[in-house]
Enzyme design. Structure first.
Site, PDB file in Angstrom:
ATOM      1  N   ARG A 188       0.829  -1.198   0.000  1.00 19.83           N
ATOM      2  CA  ARG A 188       0.000   0.000   0.000  1.00 19.83           C
ATOM      3  C   ARG A 188       0.871   1.258   0.000  1.00 19.83           C
ATOM      4  NH1 ARG A 188      -2.143   1.170   4.221  1.00 19.83           N
ATOM      5  NH2 ARG A 188      -1.200  -0.347   5.650  1.00 19.83           N
ATOM      6  N   LYS A 209      -8.490  -2.542   0.454  1.00 17.44           N
ATOM      7  CA  LYS A 209      -8.458  -1.672   1.614  1.00 17.44           C
ATOM      8  C   LYS A 209      -9.287  -0.416   1.429  1.00 17.44           C
ATOM      9  CE  LYS A 209      -6.055  -4.288   4.296  1.00 17.44           C
ATOM     10  NZ  LYS A 209      -6.772  -5.017   5.383  1.00 17.44           N
ATOM     11  N   HIS A 242     -11.025  -4.731  11.866  1.00 12.57           N
ATOM     12  CA  HIS A 242      -9.905  -5.285  11.117  1.00 12.57           C
ATOM     13  C   HIS A 242      -9.462  -6.548  11.840  1.00 12.57           C
ATOM     14  CE1 HIS A 242      -5.545  -4.851   9.469  1.00 12.57           C
ATOM     15  NE2 HIS A 242      -6.301  -5.525   8.643  1.00 12.57           N
ATOM     16  N   SER A 272      -1.414  -6.311   9.255  1.00 17.46           N
ATOM     17  CA  SER A 272      -0.862  -7.250   8.288  1.00 17.46           C
ATOM     18  C   SER A 272       0.423  -7.883   8.809  1.00 17.46           C
ATOM     19  CB  SER A 272      -0.575  -6.518   6.971  1.00 17.46           C
ATOM     20  OG  SER A 272       0.049  -7.370   6.050  1.00 17.46           O
ATOM     21  N   LYS A 320      -3.252 -12.952  11.593  1.00 16.67           N
ATOM     22  CA  LYS A 320      -4.710 -13.096  11.525  1.00 16.67           C
ATOM     23  C   LYS A 320      -5.120 -14.248  10.620  1.00 16.67           C
ATOM     24  CE  LYS A 320      -6.076  -9.160  10.023  1.00 16.67           C
ATOM     25  NZ  LYS A 320      -4.746  -8.749   9.536  1.00 16.67           N
ATOM     26  N   THR A 321      -4.608 -14.228   9.406  1.00 12.83           N
ATOM     27  CA  THR A 321      -4.989 -15.245   8.427  1.00 12.83           C
ATOM     28  C   THR A 321      -4.520 -16.628   8.863  1.00 12.83           C
ATOM     29  OG1 THR A 321      -4.900 -13.620   6.638  1.00 12.83           O
ATOM     30  CG2 THR A 321      -4.787 -15.939   6.011  1.00 12.83           C
ATOM     31  N   ASP A 341      -9.982 -11.261   7.451  1.00 15.95           N
ATOM     32  CA  ASP A 341      -9.408  -9.915   7.588  1.00 15.95           C
ATOM     33  C   ASP A 341     -10.384  -8.827   7.992  1.00 15.95           C
ATOM     34  OD1 ASP A 341      -7.006  -8.335   7.371  1.00 15.95           O
ATOM     35  OD2 ASP A 341      -7.872  -7.414   5.599  1.00 15.95           O
ATOM     36  N   ARG A 347       1.733 -12.195  -1.863  1.00 13.96           N
ATOM     37  CA  ARG A 347       0.335 -12.367  -1.470  1.00 13.96           C
ATOM     38  C   ARG A 347      -0.374 -13.403  -2.340  1.00 13.96           C
ATOM     39  NH1 ARG A 347      -1.972  -9.620   3.101  1.00 13.96           N
ATOM     40  NH2 ARG A 347      -0.533  -7.937   3.602  1.00 13.96           N
TER      41      ARG A 347
END
Length: 530
Positions: free
Chosen positions: A56, A200, A219, A237, A241-242, A256, A321
């Site tokens: 980003r 996002k 989030h 990130s 989490k994933t 997410d 990714r």
């Protein structure tokens, strides 16, 4: 002589012959290969590269300063204002650019799995692979006329990565721009090939719209156990989490972005966007096996002969990714809706290496750490980040929060009390020393700790208190060495640990000064004692 060109209207643009609307996954894959936008990998996924923008670009993100939203936006370095005139000029450039393209690709779907509150969205892409990304990440209509019959006006993304802004003319900081207009329900993206900007941007507008419906946007990832117990995993990130939500013993709600309404939790998305650096079937089998035909790999290096993905190769970026639909996972909740959370996990990748690997939080501590949002930005997730960098990201998602932080924190506090949720702070970062001297916490240890928390094994467990941070840490968890649970025991020097811990505690205190209207009990009982 300068020729002034008429702005192309959106409906005019969408009526053109070169528009390819709602193409199937196989047809999009064919288009990607035909247009040389990507490569087919050995697993059947499409691999694309994003050039110099491999993460980003937050400094190039803006919100249009408009009367209807002006007083609600938390203006500053995250939510940078830009004028309507700048937006209008770039809107004209983007729509004219897309009209001149040989083909453009349109996806029409939704954000939000709850049909009562979902938002219709339209994604218009210059790149076929970006459109495949959108198709896999957002929610597809169940019926052909669902989108057309939506009660709410759609938000539209206009994505033109090959169109570069001229800062001296266009009023931007660089060639890249991500601009949100809430009044015109439009997002402009240009100058960057990074597909994550689309994802996002939609999350950012949901963080603006959902609180107006008394729904808390989050989030976080979410999953549900066999008894219907729901767990949320907050974190930026790269904090896990994933990975942690993809548990073979629990069904995945989403990886997410979620909303928490009066009815329970729902996924905002229809897919997953997983970091895949050092991915292996052994460590993360569900994610590994989800990367197949129709999935999109970003900036992953392939063997030139076999087209096998080398997930250990970070030569393009650390921020490799994989984008794939939830249905590529074998253990999901479909539709992505569940009840109220029983357990909340705050994930932090502590680059200082001083926070305990897991701590049970009081209500005040939970509010303090939610507002603080301490973590480390990991390499590659933003431009210019080459090694872990300590940061405080309010509500574990400040880059995506248009409103004031207390709006989200107060919603969390009310829901925690109403549903009697247990909250844990989990450090997936460093142990035995700070970044550069210590080592990253073993995933197997983190999994064991999280499972113990979800199974209620830590509710009445014996604990020891970390004096400086006032955190209660269990003294024993099956599958985790006892010395790992107490950070100072993992360091070679207790003096070095205390010095680093004091440094981090001071950063917590300094950061929290920006919250001027927070209940005094949260400051007094929730934070470190320095």
């Amino acid at each position: 002589m300068n020729i002034i060109r008429k702005t192309t209207d959106l409906q005019e643009l969408l009526s053109k012959e070169h528009v390819r609307r709602n193409l199937s996954v196989p047809v999009l894959v064919e288009k990607i290969l035909e247009r040389n936008e990507g490569t087919l990998t050995s697993s059947g996924a499409v691999k694309a590269e994003t050039g110099k923008y491999t993460g980003r670009s937050p400094k190039d993100k803006y919100i249009v300063d408009e009367p209807s939203s002006r007083d609600q936006i938390d203006w500053g370095s995250v939510n940078q204002p830009i004028s309507s005139d700048v937006f209008d000029r770039l809107y004209s450039k983007v729509t004219n650019h897309l009209q001149d393209a040989d083909e453009i690709f349109v996806f029409e779907g939704f954000a939000g799995a709850d049909e009562a509150t979902r938002l219709p969205i339209r994604v218009v892409n210059e790149r076929a692979w970006h459109n495949l990304f959108a198709k896999q990440l957002f929610i597809r209509p169940a019926q052909s006329d669902d989108w057309e019959n939506a009660a709410e006006e759609p938000f539209t993304i206009l994505s033109a990565p090959s169109l570069k802004a001229d800062p001296s003319v266009d009023g931007t900081r660089s060639e890249a721009f991500i601009i949100v207009s809430f009044e015109k329900r439009t997002i402009l993206i240009g100058g960057t090939e990074y597909a994550g900007e689309m994802k996002k941007s939609i999350f950012s507008i949901m963080n603006y719209l959902l609180p107006q419906k008394d729904i808390m946007p989050m989030h976080c990832s979410a999953n549900v156990g066999s008894e219907g117990d729901v767990a949320l995993f907050f974190g930026l990130s790269g904090t896990g989490k994933t990975t942690l939500s993809a548990d073979a013993d629990r069904r995945l709600i989403g990886d997410d972005e979620h909303g928490w309404s009066a009815s329970g939790v729902f996924n905002i998305e229809g897919g997953c966007y997983a970091k895949c650096i050092q991915l292996s079937r052994e460590k993360e089998p569900q994610i590994f096996d989800a990367i197949r035909f129709g999935s999109v790999l970003e900036n992953v290096v392939l063997d030139p002969t076999t087209k096998v993905a080398d997930y250990d190769d970070s030569s393009l970026t650390e921020n490799t990714r994989a984008a794939y639909p939830l249905q590529a996972m074998t253990n999901i909740v479909d539709p992505s809706i569940a009840g109220h959370p029983n357990t909340i996990i705050f994930l932090t990748a502590d680059a200082f290496g001083v926070l305990p690997p897991i701590s049970k939080l009081t209500k005040e501590q939970a509010m303090y750490h939610f507002l603080s949002g301490y973590t480390s930005k990991l390499a590659g997730t933003e431009r210019g980040i080459t090694e872990p960098e300590a940061t405080f990201s309010t509500c574990f998602g400040s880059p995506f929060l248009p409103l004031r932080p207390t709006v989200y924190a107060e919603m969390l506090g009310r829901k925690m009390e109403e549903h009697e949720v247990e909250v844990f702070l989990v450090n997936t970062g460093w142990t035995g020393g700070a970044y550069g001297t210590g080592s990253r916490m073993k995933l197997s240890y983190t999994r064991a700790m999280v499972r113990a928390a979800l199974h209620g094994e830590l509710t009445n467990a014996e604990t020891t208190k970390n004096g400086l941070f006032n955190l209660e840490t269990p003294t024993h968890i099956p599958g985790v060495p006892d010395d790992v649970l107490v950070p100072r025991f993992a360091w070679p020097s207790e003096e070095a640990y205390e010095e680093k811990a004091l440094e981090l505690a001071s950063k917590f205190k300094e950061n929290f000064k920006k919250f001027t209207n927070v209940d005094e009990s949260i400051i007094k009982l929730g934070g470190p004692s320095v």
